[in-house]
Structures are given as structure tokens and as C-alpha cells.
Design a protein around this motif. Sequence first.
Motif, PDB file in Angstrom:
ATOM      1  N   HIS A   7      60.729  47.230  49.811  1.00 49.35           N
ATOM      2  CA  HIS A   7      60.214  45.861  49.847  1.00 49.35           C
ATOM      3  C   HIS A   7      61.215  44.919  50.508  1.00 49.35           C
ATOM      4  O   HIS A   7      62.376  45.270  50.700  1.00 49.35           O
ATOM      5  N   LEU A   8      60.717  43.733  50.821  1.00 47.46           N
ATOM      6  CA  LEU A   8      61.541  42.656  51.358  1.00 47.46           C
ATOM      7  C   LEU A   8      61.384  41.446  50.453  1.00 47.46           C
ATOM      8  O   LEU A   8      60.268  41.134  50.030  1.00 47.46           O
ATOM      9  N   ASP A   9      62.460  40.755  50.168  1.00 49.28           N
ATOM     10  CA  ASP A   9      62.425  39.468  49.487  1.00 49.28           C
ATOM     11  C   ASP A   9      62.738  38.415  50.531  1.00 49.28           C
ATOM     12  O   ASP A   9      63.837  38.415  51.098  1.00 49.28           O
ATOM     13  N   ALA A  18      55.658  28.115  54.663  1.00 50.59           N
ATOM     14  CA  ALA A  18      55.942  29.529  54.913  1.00 50.59           C
ATOM     15  C   ALA A  18      54.761  30.405  54.525  1.00 50.59           C
ATOM     16  O   ALA A  18      54.449  31.374  55.218  1.00 50.59           O
ATOM     17  N   GLU A  19      54.080  30.069  53.438  1.00 49.50           N
ATOM     18  CA  GLU A  19      52.928  30.858  53.005  1.00 49.50           C
ATOM     19  C   GLU A  19      51.851  30.886  54.090  1.00 49.50           C
ATOM     20  O   GLU A  19      51.272  31.933  54.374  1.00 49.50           O
ATOM     21  N   GLY A  20      51.592  29.743  54.717  1.00 50.30           N
ATOM     22  CA  GLY A  20      50.611  29.692  55.803  1.00 50.30           C
ATOM     23  C   GLY A  20      51.058  30.457  57.031  1.00 50.30           C
ATOM     24  O   GLY A  20      50.298  31.238  57.599  1.00 50.30           O
ATOM     25  N   GLU A  21      52.303  30.243  57.440  1.00 50.93           N
ATOM     26  CA  GLU A  21      52.815  30.912  58.638  1.00 50.93           C
ATOM     27  C   GLU A  21      52.890  32.420  58.437  1.00 50.93           C
ATOM     28  O   GLU A  21      52.367  33.204  59.234  1.00 50.93           O
ATOM     29  N   TRP A  22      53.561  32.852  57.398  1.00 50.06           N
ATOM     30  CA  TRP A  22      53.746  34.280  57.144  1.00 50.06           C
ATOM     31  C   TRP A  22      52.435  34.955  56.762  1.00 50.06           C
ATOM     32  O   TRP A  22      52.196  36.098  57.152  1.00 50.06           O
ATOM     33  N   GLY A  23      51.611  34.277  55.967  1.00 48.52           N
ATOM     34  CA  GLY A  23      50.331  34.866  55.559  1.00 48.52           C
ATOM     35  C   GLY A  23      49.469  35.225  56.752  1.00 48.52           C
ATOM     36  O   GLY A  23      48.870  36.300  56.820  1.00 48.52           O
ATOM     37  N   TRP A  24      49.418  34.340  57.738  1.00 48.14           N
ATOM     38  CA  TRP A  24      48.645  34.592  58.959  1.00 48.14           C
ATOM     39  C   TRP A  24      49.214  35.789  59.718  1.00 48.14           C
ATOM     40  O   TRP A  24      48.494  36.712  60.095  1.00 48.14           O
ATOM     41  N   LEU A  25      50.536  35.799  59.921  1.00 49.71           N
ATOM     42  CA  LEU A  25      51.162  36.872  60.684  1.00 49.71           C
ATOM     43  C   LEU A  25      51.030  38.219  59.974  1.00 49.71           C
ATOM     44  O   LEU A  25      50.683  39.223  60.598  1.00 49.71           O
ATOM     45  N   GLU A  34      48.399  39.956  47.782  1.00 47.93           N
ATOM     46  CA  GLU A  34      48.157  40.360  46.404  1.00 47.93           C
ATOM     47  C   GLU A  34      47.650  39.147  45.626  1.00 47.93           C
ATOM     48  O   GLU A  34      48.221  38.056  45.725  1.00 47.93           O
ATOM     49  N   ASP A  35      46.606  39.327  44.858  1.00 45.08           N
ATOM     50  CA  ASP A  35      45.986  38.237  44.111  1.00 45.08           C
ATOM     51  C   ASP A  35      46.980  37.550  43.187  1.00 45.08           C
ATOM     52  O   ASP A  35      47.698  38.203  42.433  1.00 45.08           O
ATOM     53  N   GLY A  36      46.982  36.208  43.273  1.00 43.26           N
ATOM     54  CA  GLY A  36      47.777  35.413  42.352  1.00 43.26           C
ATOM     55  C   GLY A  36      49.277  35.471  42.549  1.00 43.26           C
ATOM     56  O   GLY A  36      50.017  34.968  41.708  1.00 43.26           O
ATOM     57  N   MET A  37      49.732  36.071  43.633  1.00 35.73           N
ATOM     58  CA  MET A  37      51.174  36.201  43.850  1.00 35.73           C
ATOM     59  C   MET A  37      51.520  35.793  45.276  1.00 35.73           C
ATOM     60  O   MET A  37      50.676  35.832  46.162  1.00 35.73           O
ATOM     61  N   LEU A  38      52.753  35.454  45.488  1.00 37.10           N
ATOM     62  CA  LEU A  38      53.245  35.208  46.837  1.00 37.10           C
ATOM     63  C   LEU A  38      53.830  36.505  47.379  1.00 37.10           C
ATOM     64  O   LEU A  38      55.008  36.619  47.686  1.00 37.10           O
ATOM     65  N   SER A  39      52.964  37.519  47.447  1.00 38.42           N
ATOM     66  CA  SER A  39      53.404  38.791  48.002  1.00 38.42           C
ATOM     67  C   SER A  39      52.270  39.438  48.781  1.00 38.42           C
ATOM     68  O   SER A  39      51.093  39.169  48.535  1.00 38.42           O
ATOM     69  N   TRP A  40      52.679  40.256  49.728  1.00 38.11           N
ATOM     70  CA  TRP A  40      51.753  40.975  50.598  1.00 38.11           C
ATOM     71  C   TRP A  40      52.174  42.432  50.572  1.00 38.11           C
ATOM     72  O   TRP A  40      53.361  42.749  50.531  1.00 38.11           O
ATOM     73  N   HIS A  42      51.649  46.356  52.422  1.00 36.83           N
ATOM     74  CA  HIS A  42      51.201  47.134  53.572  1.00 36.83           C
ATOM     75  C   HIS A  42      50.552  48.416  53.066  1.00 36.83           C
ATOM     76  O   HIS A  42      50.826  48.867  51.951  1.00 36.83           O
ATOM     77  N   ALA A  43      49.729  49.034  53.881  1.00 37.19           N
ATOM     78  CA  ALA A  43      49.044  50.274  53.500  1.00 37.19           C
ATOM     79  C   ALA A  43      50.022  51.388  53.121  1.00 37.19           C
ATOM     80  O   ALA A  43      49.685  52.259  52.326  1.00 37.19           O
ATOM     81  N   ASP A  44      51.246  51.355  53.658  1.00 37.61           N
ATOM     82  CA  ASP A  44      52.219  52.397  53.311  1.00 37.61           C
ATOM     83  C   ASP A  44      52.911  52.137  51.969  1.00 37.61           C
ATOM     84  O   ASP A  44      53.732  52.919  51.532  1.00 37.61           O
ATOM     85  N   GLY A  45      52.587  51.000  51.328  1.00 32.41           N
ATOM     86  CA  GLY A  45      53.163  50.668  50.032  1.00 32.41           C
ATOM     87  C   GLY A  45      54.302  49.670  50.074  1.00 32.41           C
ATOM     88  O   GLY A  45      54.694  49.122  49.046  1.00 32.41           O
ATOM     89  N   THR A  46      54.847  49.416  51.241  1.00 29.01           N
ATOM     90  CA  THR A  46      55.900  48.425  51.374  1.00 29.01           C
ATOM     91  C   THR A  46      55.333  47.053  51.035  1.00 29.01           C
ATOM     92  O   THR A  46      54.215  46.732  51.415  1.00 29.01           O
ATOM     93  N   TYR A  47      56.102  46.259  50.337  1.00 29.55           N
ATOM     94  CA  TYR A  47      55.620  44.912  50.079  1.00 29.55           C
ATOM     95  C   TYR A  47      56.673  43.874  50.418  1.00 29.55           C
ATOM     96  O   TYR A  47      57.864  44.165  50.505  1.00 29.55           O
ATOM     97  N   LEU A  48      56.203  42.657  50.652  1.00 32.17           N
ATOM     98  CA  LEU A  48      57.037  41.511  50.961  1.00 32.17           C
ATOM     99  C   LEU A  48      56.742  40.438  49.925  1.00 32.17           C
ATOM    100  O   LEU A  48      55.584  40.120  49.673  1.00 32.17           O
ATOM    101  N   PHE A  49      57.787  39.909  49.311  1.00 34.83           N
ATOM    102  CA  PHE A  49      57.664  38.855  48.322  1.00 34.83           C
ATOM    103  C   PHE A  49      58.330  37.608  48.877  1.00 34.83           C
ATOM    104  O   PHE A  49      59.400  37.689  49.477  1.00 34.83           O
ATOM    105  N   MET A  50      57.706  36.450  48.683  1.00 33.19           N
ATOM    106  CA  MET A  50      58.217  35.194  49.215  1.00 33.19           C
ATOM    107  C   MET A  50      58.515  34.239  48.070  1.00 33.19           C
ATOM    108  O   MET A  50      57.724  34.114  47.138  1.00 33.19           O
ATOM    109  N   GLU A  51      59.650  33.557  48.173  1.00 35.98           N
ATOM    110  CA  GLU A  51      59.983  32.563  47.150  1.00 35.98           C
ATOM    111  C   GLU A  51      61.018  31.579  47.670  1.00 35.98           C
ATOM    112  O   GLU A  51      61.693  31.828  48.665  1.00 35.98           O
ATOM    113  N   HIS A  52      61.124  30.457  46.954  1.00 38.90           N
ATOM    114  CA  HIS A  52      62.239  29.541  47.134  1.00 38.90           C
ATOM    115  C   HIS A  52      63.085  29.679  45.883  1.00 38.90           C
ATOM    116  O   HIS A  52      62.584  29.574  44.773  1.00 38.90           O
ATOM    117  N   SER A  53      64.351  29.933  46.045  1.00 37.91           N
ATOM    118  CA  SER A  53      65.242  30.165  44.911  1.00 37.91           C
ATOM    119  C   SER A  53      66.251  29.028  44.779  1.00 37.91           C
ATOM    120  O   SER A  53      66.764  28.518  45.780  1.00 37.91           O
TER     121      SER A  53
END
Length: 127
Positions: A7-9, A18-25, A34-40, A42-53
Amino acid sequence: MPRALHHLDLWVDDVATAEGEWGWLLAWCGWQREDGMLSWVHADGTYLFMEHSSDQHGEHDRLRPGINHLAMTVETRDELDRMRAESTERGWHEMYADRYPHAGGEEHVALYVENSEGFEVEVVVGD
């Protein structure tokens, strides 16, 4: 074969933008939100999570030590051309437009874009 990347954080300054820009790309590159989360994912199982920390400091600068850019794929040149046509209105600025689609070399077909926070993504046709 297991996926190469788990995964990527992605730490961003402005989550809504960022949600609009990255979500589109990411959607263009086959990632599913993924429903209810700031994450996407991929079909291979890799996921990307987005946040401001609250641990963040300073602005993103891809030219400093760290990750310079991410490279993702689309299946066809037609998809890449359509993505290019829409990228500006979705918050992505095309890089190396005068050399599209061979900015990475004559045998390499790709689009290079940068978003409002300075993240660069290279979108490559095929593997």
C-alpha cells in the motif's frame, strides 16, 4: 505471484482538493474507491490511503529526497489520449507536453502530469 507493493500512504495538505484530483486519476488507472474511506484499491490488492496528518510539516517537494513520482498504467493509447484531454480540468497540469507521448523515450508511451500540490504521476500504456 504476490503483489509487489502492499500500500501507499499519501499525505496531502488539502484533503478535499486532493480527493478530487487523485480520485479522478486513480479511477482512470483502474483503482476502485472504498466505501466510506479515503482509500482506493487496485485489482491486484494494492491500496492507496490519503490523509492530512498533524505530523506533517512543510510542503511536498518531489525534488527533495524521497519519492519523486508514482508511475501507473492504463491499457491503451486511446485511454491515455482521453485522460490527457481531461487532465487539466481535473486539477492535473501536463508536463513535457511538447514531447507527448514519448517524453520518456521513443519506445515509451506515457503521460506525465503534476497536481496542485506538486505530486507527479507518470501514466504508462501497458506494462
